[in-house]
Scaffold this motif. Structure first.
Motif, mmCIF file in Angstrom:
data_model
loop_
_atom_site.group_PDB
_atom_site.id
_atom_site.type_symbol
_atom_site.label_atom_id
_atom_site.label_comp_id
_atom_site.label_asym_id
_atom_site.label_seq_id
_atom_site.Cartn_x
_atom_site.Cartn_y
_atom_site.Cartn_z
ATOM 1 N N ALA A 155 -8.677 -1.024 -0.167
ATOM 2 C CA ALA A 155 -8.248 -1.538 1.144
ATOM 3 C C ALA A 155 -7.166 -0.690 1.793
ATOM 4 O O ALA A 155 -6.996 -0.706 3.001
ATOM 5 C CB ALA A 155 -7.763 -2.983 1.006
ATOM 6 N N LYS B 112 -9.956 -4.866 -2.802
ATOM 7 C CA LYS B 112 -8.516 -4.577 -2.849
ATOM 8 C C LYS B 112 -8.217 -3.128 -3.256
ATOM 9 O O LYS B 112 -7.324 -2.485 -2.692
ATOM 10 C CB LYS B 112 -7.832 -5.529 -3.825
ATOM 11 C CG LYS B 112 -6.303 -5.422 -3.820
ATOM 12 C CD LYS B 112 -5.680 -6.511 -4.687
ATOM 13 C CE LYS B 112 -4.177 -6.563 -4.487
ATOM 14 N NZ LYS B 112 -3.575 -7.687 -5.236
ATOM 15 N N THR C 108 -8.423 -11.306 2.109
ATOM 16 C CA THR C 108 -7.169 -10.571 1.893
ATOM 17 C C THR C 108 -5.950 -11.463 2.101
ATOM 18 O O THR C 108 -4.838 -11.081 1.722
ATOM 19 C CB THR C 108 -7.044 -9.380 2.859
ATOM 20 O OG1 THR C 108 -6.927 -9.878 4.196
ATOM 21 C CG2 THR C 108 -8.236 -8.441 2.752
ATOM 22 N N LEU D 190 -1.429 -6.734 3.809
ATOM 23 C CA LEU D 190 -2.096 -6.892 2.514
ATOM 24 C C LEU D 190 -1.082 -7.207 1.421
ATOM 25 O O LEU D 190 -0.788 -6.382 0.573
ATOM 26 C CB LEU D 190 -2.912 -5.635 2.188
ATOM 27 C CG LEU D 190 -3.931 -5.250 3.260
ATOM 28 C CD1 LEU D 190 -4.662 -3.966 2.867
ATOM 29 C CD2 LEU D 190 -4.933 -6.364 3.490
#
Lengths: 361, 125
Positions: free
Chosen positions: A270, A267, A75, A258
């Motif tokens: 997330a 992603k 990330t 992020l």
């Protein structure tokens, strides 16, 4: 207590000679305490403590493709990570769950070091190695010693040892230096909330470095027991307790980290939030423990992930995952093995006066 | 660290008999195993306790453990200081770290308790 199946570190014999209580942590025989957890905790907040962290893992990733390929696995925003800086972030699965939390060091534009949890080295290695195609990957965990020197006096101790100023190293910055003719990476990071440094050296240098740092009158050894109370007071999560493959970074309170524009694994999920990691202060000295139920109006709405008496708070604190729609309540109860304890949400960190971020220049 | 004027339990409590009263605490071994104590839960004055049954608990930074009464009787005093200074148990387990005073009823309190020699043997096992 010694288990032949456990790994040792280059410092195991030194811990035993110091009379440390030893136990299994992440498959390693590690020191839990020397003088006592509370004394070691307090010494870290006021002077400087030395921790054996050789159980953690280190990977090197190098090559022209390193930045692009790592950006699809981690990330971390590599576009804004300059040489000499390091950054906290996550390795996610496809569902956005956390495989590990880790710190990525930019050694050079095409050369990175990733520092991972000891218990996750094998899982991380297999996951990452399978997803790097052109970048060169090397697990150097066994060849790398890691000592953490943490506490307000750590700067003067390290400067005395190395004979040079280290004030130019910013928080989450590092310098690649030498000690006794061997490489020493000095990183202004840590897991205690105090001004401190994480030191990476060749494994066979860990013993001499440990000895040289302990000579300083400000420095005492501290075990993983104090490391745990120190990090809990800062609200810092511990993988396997507060972080796991089910919960996302956003649920753990790290959605703001992020910022990467890369299309990294996980992603899409997330930022999903079904539960929230909440800091709870307990009314008194009695501790909640990992696994205790969090109740709202008598109904379970969450579970404690970490809990302990916190020496600097002189009371107990906990982290708990609570259902997102119940995470805003003014008060909860925690059902421990022996009692129901009142608990109120608190802003993290619990301990407000840590020195980790002080300006040195 | 096993005073020879006390009796002991297999669960690591100690007992000092003073006429028909028993002063009770946990042993040096118990406190060293638990580490820094942070919380103590004790019975109240007037409570009845039974030999071998739970009468309270202690917590340390890392662990928690029950305390079992070594004798039958009625609690006549409790060390209230321990609520704020449980570390007294670490520092002085046989003195300032005493927990409760029990007026013993029923049979011989020494029944089922360990002599210092027997307790030392238990720790060596």
């Amino acid at each position: 207590m010694t288990d032949a199946a456990l790994s040792t570190t280059p410092l195991t014999a030194r811990h035993q000679a110091l009379g440390a209580k030893m136990a299994d942590f992440a498959g390693f025989l590690m020191p839990i305490q020397y003088a006592g957890i509370i004394a070691e905790h307090t010494h870290t907040r006021t002077r400087a403590s030395l921790f054996d962290i050789c159980h953690m893992g280190e990977f090197l990733i190098a090559g022209d493709a390193a930045k692009a390929e790592l950006s699809r696995v981690l990330t971390h925003n590599l576009e804004t990570l300059a040489p000499g800086r390091c950054r906290y972030g996550f390795l996610l699965n496809e569902g956005g769950g956390i495989i590990d939390d880790c710190i990525l060091y930019c050694l050079a534009e095409d050369h990175y070091m990733l520092v991972v949890n000891g218990a996750r080295v094998q899982v991380d290695r297999e996951w990452i190695a399978a997803r790097l195609h052109q970048a060169h990957f090397e697990d150097v965990s066994d060849d790398t010693g890691k000592l953490d020197l943490q506490g307000p006096a750590s700067l003067e101790v390290l400067e005395a040892l190395l004979g040079q100023s280290l004030r130019h190293i910013p928080y989450f910055g590092f310098a690649q230096l030498e000690w006794q003719g061997q490489p020493l990476l000095v990183s202004r990071t840590g897991y205690t909330g105090e001004l401190g440094y994480e030191l990476y050296c060749p494994a066979d240098q860990a013993g001499p470095l440990w000895d040289a740092l302990l000579v300083h009158e400000a420095v005492k050894p501290a075990g993983l027991g104090a490391r745990d109370t120190l990090r809990l007071e800062m609200g810092l999560p511990l993988y396997g307790h507060d972080l796991d493959e089910v919960h996302t970074p956003a649920e753990a309170g790290y959605g703001g980290l992020l910022t990467s524009n890369a299309d990294y694994i996980g992603k899409a999920r997330a930022l999903a939030v079904r539960e929230k990691l909440v800091g709870l202060l307990l009314d008194g000295r009695r501790s909640a423990r990992h696994g205790d139920a969090v109740l709202l109006d008598g109904v379970q709405v969450g579970v404690v992930t970490s809990g302990s008496f916190c020496p600097s708070l002189n009371g107990a604190a906990a982290l708990a995952f609570i259902q997102a729609d119940k995470a805003g309540a003014a008060a909860y109860a925690i059902r421990t093995a022996r009692a129901e304890l009142p608990a109120v949400p608190a802003e993290l960190p619990f301990h407000k006066t840590g020195t980790a971020r002080i300006k040195l220049t | 660290m096993i005073p020879d004027d006390l009796l002991y339990t297999k669960t690591h409590e100690w007992v000092r008999m003073e006429d028909d009263e028993a002063v009770v605490g946990i042993t040096h071994f118990a406190q060293s195993q638990l580490g820094d104590l942070t919380f103590v839960e004790l019975p109240k004055v007037g409570d009845t306790v039974t030999a071998g049954e739970e009468m309270g608990s202690v917590e340390s930074v890392k662990a928690a453990s029950e305390i079992y009464s070594p004798v039958d009787g009625e609690v006549v005093a409790v060390n209230e200081e321990l609520a704020d200074t449980p570390e007294a148990i670490n520092e002085d387990p046989y003195g300032e770290g005493w927990m409760v005073r029990v007026r013993v009823t029923g049979g011989q309190p020494s029944d089922g308790l360990l002599t210092p020699e027997e307790y030392a043997e238990l720790l060596e096992e």
